[in-house]
Enzyme design. Structure first.
Site, PDB file in Angstrom:
ATOM      1  CG  HIS A   1      -4.444   4.148   2.657  1.00 44.80           C
ATOM      2  ND1 HIS A   1      -4.968   5.410   2.848  1.00 44.80           N
ATOM      3  CD2 HIS A   1      -4.996   3.685   1.499  1.00 44.80           C
ATOM      4  CE1 HIS A   1      -5.789   5.700   1.852  1.00 44.80           C
ATOM      5  NE2 HIS A   1      -5.817   4.679   1.015  1.00 44.80           N
TER       6      HIS A   1
ATOM      7  CD  GLU B   1      -2.719   1.486   0.237  1.00 46.17           C
ATOM      8  OE1 GLU B   1      -2.748   2.620  -0.264  1.00 46.17           O
ATOM      9  OE2 GLU B   1      -3.420   0.543  -0.167  1.00 46.17           O
TER      10      GLU B   1
ATOM     11  CG  ASP C   1      -1.600   0.820  -3.833  1.00 41.87           C
ATOM     12  OD1 ASP C   1      -0.600   1.312  -3.285  1.00 41.87           O
ATOM     13  OD2 ASP C   1      -2.743   0.913  -3.345  1.00 41.87           O
ATOM     14  CG  HIS C   2      -2.002   4.608  -4.733  1.00 44.39           C
ATOM     15  ND1 HIS C   2      -1.737   5.390  -3.622  1.00 44.39           N
ATOM     16  CD2 HIS C   2      -2.977   3.743  -4.352  1.00 44.39           C
ATOM     17  CE1 HIS C   2      -2.520   5.027  -2.619  1.00 44.39           C
ATOM     18  NE2 HIS C   2      -3.281   4.022  -3.026  1.00 44.39           N
TER      19      HIS C   2
ATOM     20  CB  THR D   1      -6.249   0.845  -3.731  1.00 43.15           C
ATOM     21  OG1 THR D   1      -5.281   1.476  -2.892  1.00 43.15           O
ATOM     22  CG2 THR D   1      -6.161  -0.660  -3.528  1.00 43.15           C
TER      23      THR D   1
END
Length: 698
Positions: A422, A261, A481-482, A305
């Site tokens: 996150h 994450e 993911d980002h 996500t």
């Protein structure tokens, strides 16, 4: 001075005068917000003029609605409409600060699927100055309440009200014409919402988004199989043949997709005060049997996500607005990795996520993807303080997932979604093993602490795989993911990267995320191929010995010598080994030097890349928006029947129990039906008082 004030009051005592004051204050407020709260990339006098001018048409049209009402009601309607528009501006300021984008109707539609902890996130980014968007409303209300301005009870003639409305639309036409002269085909070829707000304003963008959302529904209803022809032509023309050295090397292996994450590539080998922040990840990254990609980019849009999952398992881009998993995950036909591996190679497929199943509509989208099992929060025991931010803390979640991993019949495809790293990077003191950064940005500083926690969780998980022997028969696919730190924190980014100031080139390179494939016996090393999340599925398929030549997938095998190495971003920007385009600027990728003047040859070369990117994104959107895969029959693949799958706790566990007894290939079965759960060791303080956890039973 007194005479001037009296004249001003006489003007404001008329309904038209007060209306013009409301419009003026609203336009000034909007312009202030555009300049200070958003990163719109305004360049040159024309764009500065349009940024100010585009506030006027919307103000005249929307606030002008109040002029159709009589007496005091028209004044209160001006304030009510102003409050509504200000609240929309306020909401977009907060949303943009975290996501670098504007709210869309698809985002609103999917807000229930991703709202669990948004309250905590918003409180973390809220600033006192954000409430300045309501200052003009307060001023207007006060001058009315204290009778600085008298209410004009005379009826405002309808023809005058209609004239003001018409003037608003005429000025919008003028605005659009000037915008088109500066950027042609603004509303037809853009993938970046910043452009529309910059040129036309937030209100016009909202109307545009509403029309586009409605049109997309019509597009799906009218779609037909003929629309697949340009898609198939593009896919086949750009197919990258597999690398014979790697093709089929992972055949029959278990696959772990480990979703890291918000982890960015700069954290690999990153040190703070001489100390490795992520030693376990670094060790894996540099292992001889790991293929590590150091030019791998996230390509997500608003779905974050959810977009990453969509790309990873379908090789389809996320949508320019909202999340495809939310808007289309329940109804669309997909030819996803879980379904492909189950049907073609007999894989058991499962996803693990320590939050509620409805988050990003996973409980519906995963059925469309063909997941047999979805182990969400309800499948795990509840322990004290086991949640942080967007779900279970990674150490607890990954340990407790071992209870189900050992029961999965092999070979299996298992996706492990971590969440602790996150935003807003919530972690209690007892789990912090490293000091926060001291950039002065409270949003950014805790990121290093949750990244360290994620790394420790990963280390414990890898130890379990080694102890149980699962590692020897598995492929580990790890990816970020980002971004974790958005472009809205440039001063902090500069400090972290050791720079005085960051350029658009730096921000483009900051979008790199880790991607690595680890497997015993794999010929590893650092691979410099430029690629992104859209390329993961074709790469994995070729490693498994599955030919993707006839699949509708928009990525290319990263190991293929024929890979084009063009990395499209969701907004139409891109990176290649030679050139980078980001926020309207062009750079040489190798050295970051800006290209201020393009030669004829460069214009041709860059134009060709842009055409590829625009076509790639546009055709992928057509496939998703039109649900075109329902018309495409893939040889040897049956359309996923969502009714086959249930994520009901009792039924799902019973199905797993039956499958395990029938196939007898699970880790637990191979261990004489003895659990390996105790082989998983963790230092998670929350579990010290829970020597025996009670998992749900079928």
């Amino acid at each position: 001075m007194k005479t001037a004030l009296q004249k001003l009051r006489r003007v404001l005592n008329t309904k038209l005068g007060f209306f013009l004051l409301v419009v003026l204050l609203f336009c000034l407020k909007s312009y202030w917000a555009y300049q200070n709260e958003f990163n719109l990339g305004v360049k040159g006098s024309m764009q500065q003029f349009l940024l100010a001018f585009n506030t006027i048409p919307s103000a005249l049209v929307f606030l002008g609605i109040a002029l159709y009402f009589r007496g005091r009601l028209s004044y209160w309607m001006m304030l009510i409409i102003n409050v509504a528009l200000s609240t929309w501006l306020f909401a977009n300021i907060l949303y943009y600060r975290e996501f670098s984008d504007f709210i869309t109707f698809n985002v609103i539609k999917g807000s229930g699927a991703a709202s669990n902890n948004l309250g905590k996130s918003l409180m973390g980014i809220l600033r006192p100055e954000d409430f300045l968007v309501y200052l003009d409303v307060v001023i207007l209300a006060l001058i009315l309440l204290f009778h600085f301005v008298r209410v004009d009870m005379r009826r405002f003639k309808i023809r005058y009200a209609m004239t003001i409305t018409a003037l608003g639309f005429v000025l919008f036409g003028v605005n659009l014409g000037m915008a088109e002269s500066d950027r042609s085909q603004l509303l037809t070829r853009t993938f970046d919402n910043n452009y529309i707000v910059k040129y036309l304003g937030l209100e016009a963008y909202t109307v545009y988004d509403g029309v586009k959302t409605t049109n997309n529904s019509v597009v799906k209803a009218r779609a037909n199989r003929d629309e697949l022809k340009p898609v198939l032509h593009f896919i086949h023309s750009n197919y990258a043949a597999p690398n014979v050295e790697y093709y089929g090397k992972a055949k029959g292996k278990n696959i772990f997709i480990i979703h890291l994450e918000s982890l960015q590539q700069f954290m690999v080998d990153y040190k703070e005060d001489g100390q490795e922040v992520m030693p376990n990840l670094n060790k894996l990254y540099h292992a001889n049997d790991t293929l590590a990609f150091d030019n791998f980019f996230h390509q997500v849009g608003q779905g974050k996500t959810a977009d990453a999952e969509t790309m990873l398992e379908n090789s389809l881009f996320g949508l320019p607005e909202g999340s495809a998993m939310v808007t289309d995950g329940t109804t669309n036909t997909f030819q996803s990795a879980p379904a492909l591996l189950h049907q073609k190679l007999g894989y058991t497929t499962a996803s693990f996520h320590g939050d509620v199943p409805s988050f990003w509509n996973r409980d519906n989208a995963y059925k469309s993807f063909g997941y047999q099992y979805f182990f969400s929060k309800e499948y795990y025991p509840k322990t004290k303080d086991y949640d942080a931010g967007y779900g279970m803390k990674d150490k607890i979640f990954m340990k407790e997932s071992a209870h189900y991993i050992e029961q999965l019949p092999q070979p299996f495809y298992a996706k492990i979604i971590t969440v602790t790293n996150h935003y807003p990077y919530i972690l209690d003191k007892k789990n912090k093993d490293i000091e926060a950064w001291k950039t002065g940005d409270d949003t950014v500083d805790p990121y290093i602490q949750t990244a360290r926690y994620l790394d420790e969780s990963l280390g414990e998980f890898l130890d379990y795989l080694d102890k149980t022997g699962l590692r020897q028969n598995s492929v580990l696919v790890l990816y970020g993911d980002h971004y974790g730190i958005s472009n809205n924190h440039q001063p902090a980014i500069a400090q972290i990267l050791g720079k005085k100031k960051v350029t658009n080139y730096d921000l483009a390179m900051f979008q790199k995320v880790p991607f690595m494939i680890n497997m015993p016996g794999l010929k590893g090393g650092i691979n410099h191929t430029y690629g992104g999340e859209i390329d993961v599925l074709p790469t994995l398929e070729d490693l498994l010995g599955i030919s993707s030549k006839n699949y509708i997938q928009f990525g290319q095998d990263l190991l293929s010598p024929e890979n084009k190495q063009i990395v499209p971003f969701r907004n139409g920007d891109w990176v290649t080994p030679k050139y980078t385009k980001y926020n309207g600027d062009y750079y040489y990728t190798k050295n970051g030097k800006q290209i201020t003047h393009q030669t004829a040859a460069q214009r041709k070369e860059i134009g060709k890349i842009q055409k590829y990117v625009t076509t790639d994104l546009g055709l992928s959107d057509k496939v998703v928006n039109g649900d075109l895969l329902r018309f495409y029959k893939l040889p040897g693949f049956k359309k996923v029947d969502k009714k086959q799958y249930t994520y009901n706790l009792k039924k799902s566990l019973k199905n797993l129990q039956k499958q395990q007894k029938k196939q007898k290939t699970s880790l637990k079965s191979e261990n004489n039906n003895q659990s390996t759960f105790d082989d998983y060791t963790t230092d998670a303080p929350e579990l010290k008082n829970y020597p025996k956890l009670n998992f749900p039973k079928p």
